[in-house]
Design an enzyme around this catalytic site. Structure first.
Site, short mmCIF file in Angstrom:
data_model
loop_
_atom_site.label_atom_id
_atom_site.label_comp_id
_atom_site.label_asym_id
_atom_site.label_seq_id
_atom_site.Cartn_x
_atom_site.Cartn_y
_atom_site.Cartn_z
N ASN A 65 0.86 -1.19 0.00
CA ASN A 65 0.00 0.00 0.00
C ASN A 65 0.89 1.24 0.00
O ASN A 65 1.49 1.58 1.02
CB ASN A 65 -0.89 -0.05 1.26
CG ASN A 65 -1.74 1.20 1.43
OD1 ASN A 65 -1.82 2.04 0.55
ND2 ASN A 65 -2.37 1.32 2.60
N TRP A 66 0.97 1.88 -1.15
CA TRP A 66 1.89 3.03 -1.28
C TRP A 66 1.31 4.30 -0.66
O TRP A 66 1.98 5.32 -0.61
CB TRP A 66 2.23 3.27 -2.76
CG TRP A 66 2.94 2.12 -3.42
CD1 TRP A 66 3.31 0.93 -2.84
CD2 TRP A 66 3.38 2.05 -4.79
NE1 TRP A 66 3.94 0.13 -3.77
CE2 TRP A 66 4.00 0.79 -4.97
CE3 TRP A 66 3.31 2.92 -5.88
CZ2 TRP A 66 4.54 0.39 -6.21
CZ3 TRP A 66 3.83 2.53 -7.11
CH2 TRP A 66 4.45 1.27 -7.26
N LYS A 67 0.06 4.27 -0.29
CA LYS A 67 -0.63 5.43 0.32
C LYS A 67 -0.44 6.67 -0.57
O LYS A 67 -0.36 6.54 -1.79
CB LYS A 67 -0.13 5.65 1.75
CG LYS A 67 -0.30 4.38 2.60
CD LYS A 67 -0.14 4.59 4.08
CE LYS A 67 -0.32 3.25 4.80
NZ LYS A 67 -0.24 3.38 6.25
N HIS B 12 -9.68 0.91 5.35
CA HIS B 12 -8.36 1.10 5.98
C HIS B 12 -8.52 2.04 7.18
O HIS B 12 -9.36 2.95 7.15
CB HIS B 12 -7.38 1.69 4.96
CG HIS B 12 -5.97 1.73 5.46
ND1 HIS B 12 -5.54 2.71 6.33
CD2 HIS B 12 -4.93 0.90 5.27
CE1 HIS B 12 -4.27 2.47 6.63
NE2 HIS B 12 -3.88 1.38 6.00
N GLU C 69 -6.92 4.50 8.15
CA GLU C 69 -6.79 5.93 7.84
C GLU C 69 -8.09 6.48 7.26
O GLU C 69 -8.45 7.63 7.48
CB GLU C 69 -5.58 6.16 6.92
CG GLU C 69 -4.27 6.03 7.70
CD GLU C 69 -3.09 5.47 6.92
OE1 GLU C 69 -3.11 5.47 5.68
OE2 GLU C 69 -2.13 5.00 7.57
N GLU D 125 -5.37 -5.20 10.84
CA GLU D 125 -4.38 -4.15 11.02
C GLU D 125 -4.65 -3.39 12.31
O GLU D 125 -5.46 -2.44 12.30
CB GLU D 125 -4.42 -3.18 9.84
CG GLU D 125 -4.08 -3.79 8.51
CD GLU D 125 -3.52 -2.74 7.55
OE1 GLU D 125 -2.39 -2.91 7.09
OE2 GLU D 125 -4.22 -1.75 7.30
N GLY E 49 2.33 2.18 10.96
CA GLY E 49 3.28 3.30 10.82
C GLY E 49 4.01 3.65 12.10
O GLY E 49 4.64 4.71 12.19
N SER F 48 3.38 -2.13 10.48
CA SER F 48 4.84 -2.12 10.72
C SER F 48 5.54 -3.41 10.30
O SER F 48 6.50 -3.83 10.95
CB SER F 48 5.15 -1.80 12.19
OG SER F 48 4.75 -0.47 12.48
N GLY G 50 2.82 -1.09 4.38
CA GLY G 50 2.79 0.32 4.04
C GLY G 50 4.19 0.84 3.76
O GLY G 50 4.75 0.65 2.69
N GLY G 51 4.78 1.45 4.78
CA GLY G 51 6.09 2.11 4.64
C GLY G 51 7.15 1.28 3.92
O GLY G 51 7.83 1.79 3.01
P1 PGA Z 1 2.78 0.29 7.76
O1 PGA Z 1 1.31 0.49 7.13
O2 PGA Z 1 3.35 -0.97 7.16
O3 PGA Z 1 3.52 1.51 7.34
O4 PGA Z 1 2.61 0.18 9.24
C1 PGA Z 1 0.45 -0.60 6.96
C2 PGA Z 1 -0.86 -0.13 6.38
O5 PGA Z 1 -1.31 0.97 6.68
O6 PGA Z 1 -1.50 -0.86 5.58
#
Ligand code: PGA
Length: 259
Positions: free
Chosen positions: A9-11, A93, A95, A165, A171, A211, A232-233
Site C-alpha cells: 500500500n503506497w498510500k 483502511h 486511515e 491491522e 506506521g 509495521s 505500508g512504509g
Molecule cells: P505500515 O502500514 O506498514 O507503514 O505500518 C500498513 C498499512 O497501513 O497498511
C-alpha cells in the site's frame, strides 16, 4: 481460495515517474509463487498497469466510492477502476475510518459495490490502542467484520480478503506479536465460520498489517493463520519489499512442508 499474498500500500506517495520506477524494479525481481498486489496512488494507476500488465504482479486501488457513475465530485468508482486494470481495492483502511470518518455502513456499501463489479476487496479491520487496553479488541473486530460483510452471500464472501491491522501498529514501528496476531486471525476465522457456516473462515485469505518489515515478516509468516501481509512504509522501497516477499515465501514453505 486461501493463498499466500503480499500487498504493498503506497498510500499518498510516489509521483508517476517514481511509481513507474518502483513497479519496474518489482516486476524484474518478483518471481516466486506467492501473489503480489501493489496499490499505487490513483494518479499512477494507468502508468503502473502498463509496466506490470504482462507480469505476475497485480494492480489494486487504495479506496473507491460505491456508486458506479454520477455527480460525486472527487470520487472514483469501481467501473472507473476496473477500466484502468485494477482488480483489487483496499476498503475500510484505518486511515479512511479515523481521518475521513468512514463507518461500517459506508464500508459495507463499498464492499458490495466492489464485488458487484468484479473487484476483490481487502477489508481492513483493527482496534485502536485504547480499545485494546480496554479489552475490546474482539468486540471491535466483530463489529467491523460483521458490519463490513453485512448481507453478502457465501460465494461473494469467499472473494473478500481480510486484513487485520491493529491501528496502534500502523506506521509506528511496533508490530503485533506474531502469536497475538495469529490469535486474532483465528478469532476472525471462527467468526466467519459461525456466520457463514461450511468452514468458510478456513478458506478466506487473512493478511496481517502494521509495521511489517524484513526483520519481522518471517516470524509473522510462520504463523498458521496469517496468510500474508499488507505493507505500508516498507513497500515504498524496492529492495525492502522484495526482501519481505522472499522471507514470506521462505516462512510459508516451512509452514507448508514442515522443513
Ligand atoms: P505500515 O502500514 O506498514 O507503514 O505500518 C500498513 C498499512 O497501513 O497498511
Amino acid at each position: 481460495m486461501r493463498e499466500v499474498l503480499l500487498a504493498g500500500n503506497w498510500k499518498m506517495n510516489k509521483t508517476i515517474s517514481e511509481s513507474i520506477e518502483l513497479a519496474a524494479c518489482l516486476k524484474q525481481s518478483i518471481s516466486g509463487s506467492s501473489k503480489v498486489i501493489i496499490f499505487p496512488p490513483f494518479t499512477a494507476l494507468t502508468s503502473v498497469y502498463d509496466v506490470i500488465k504482462e507480469g505476475k504482479i497485480e494492480l489494486g486501488a487504495q479506496n473507491m466510492y460505491f456508486e458506479e457513475y454520477g455527480s460525486f465530485t472527487g470520487e472514483v468508482s469501481p467501473l472507473l477502476l476496473a477500466d484502468v486494470g485494477v482488480r483489487y481495492v483496499i476498503l475500510g483502511h484505518s486511515e479512511r475510518r479515523h481521518i475521513f470518518g468512514e463507518d461500517d455502513i459506508l464500508i459495507n456499501k463499498k464492499v458490495k459495490a466492489a464485488l458487484k463489479n468484479d473487484l476483490r476487496p481487502i477489508l481492513c479491520v483493527g482496534e485502536t490502542l485504547v480499545e485494546r487496553q480496554e479489552g475490546l479488541t474482539e468486540n471491535v473486530i466483530e463489529r467491523q467484520l460483521i458490519g463490513g460483510l453485512d448481507s453478502i452471500m457465501n460465494a461473494a464472501a469467499l472473494k473478500v480478503i481480510v486484513a487485520y491491522e491493529p491501528v496502534w501498529a500502523i506506521g509506528t514501528g511496533i508490530n503485533a506479536k506474531p502469536e497475538e496476531a495469529n490469535s486474532v486471525h483465528k478469532f476472525i476465522r471462527n467468526l466467519l465460520n459461525k456466520n457463514y457456516g461450511e468452514n468458510l473462515g478456513e478458506e478466506v485469505t487473512i493478511l496481517y498489517g502494521g509495521s511489517i518489515n524484513s526483520g519481522n515478516i518471517e516470524e509473522l509468516g510462520r504463523m498458521e493463520e496469517i496468510d500474508g501481509g499488507l505493507v505500508g512504509g516498507a513497500s515504498l522501497d524496492c529492495r525492502s519489499f522484495i526482501e519481505i516477499y522472499k522471507k514470506l515465501e521462505r516462512a510459508k514453505s516451512t509452514v507448508a512442508w514442515g522443513e
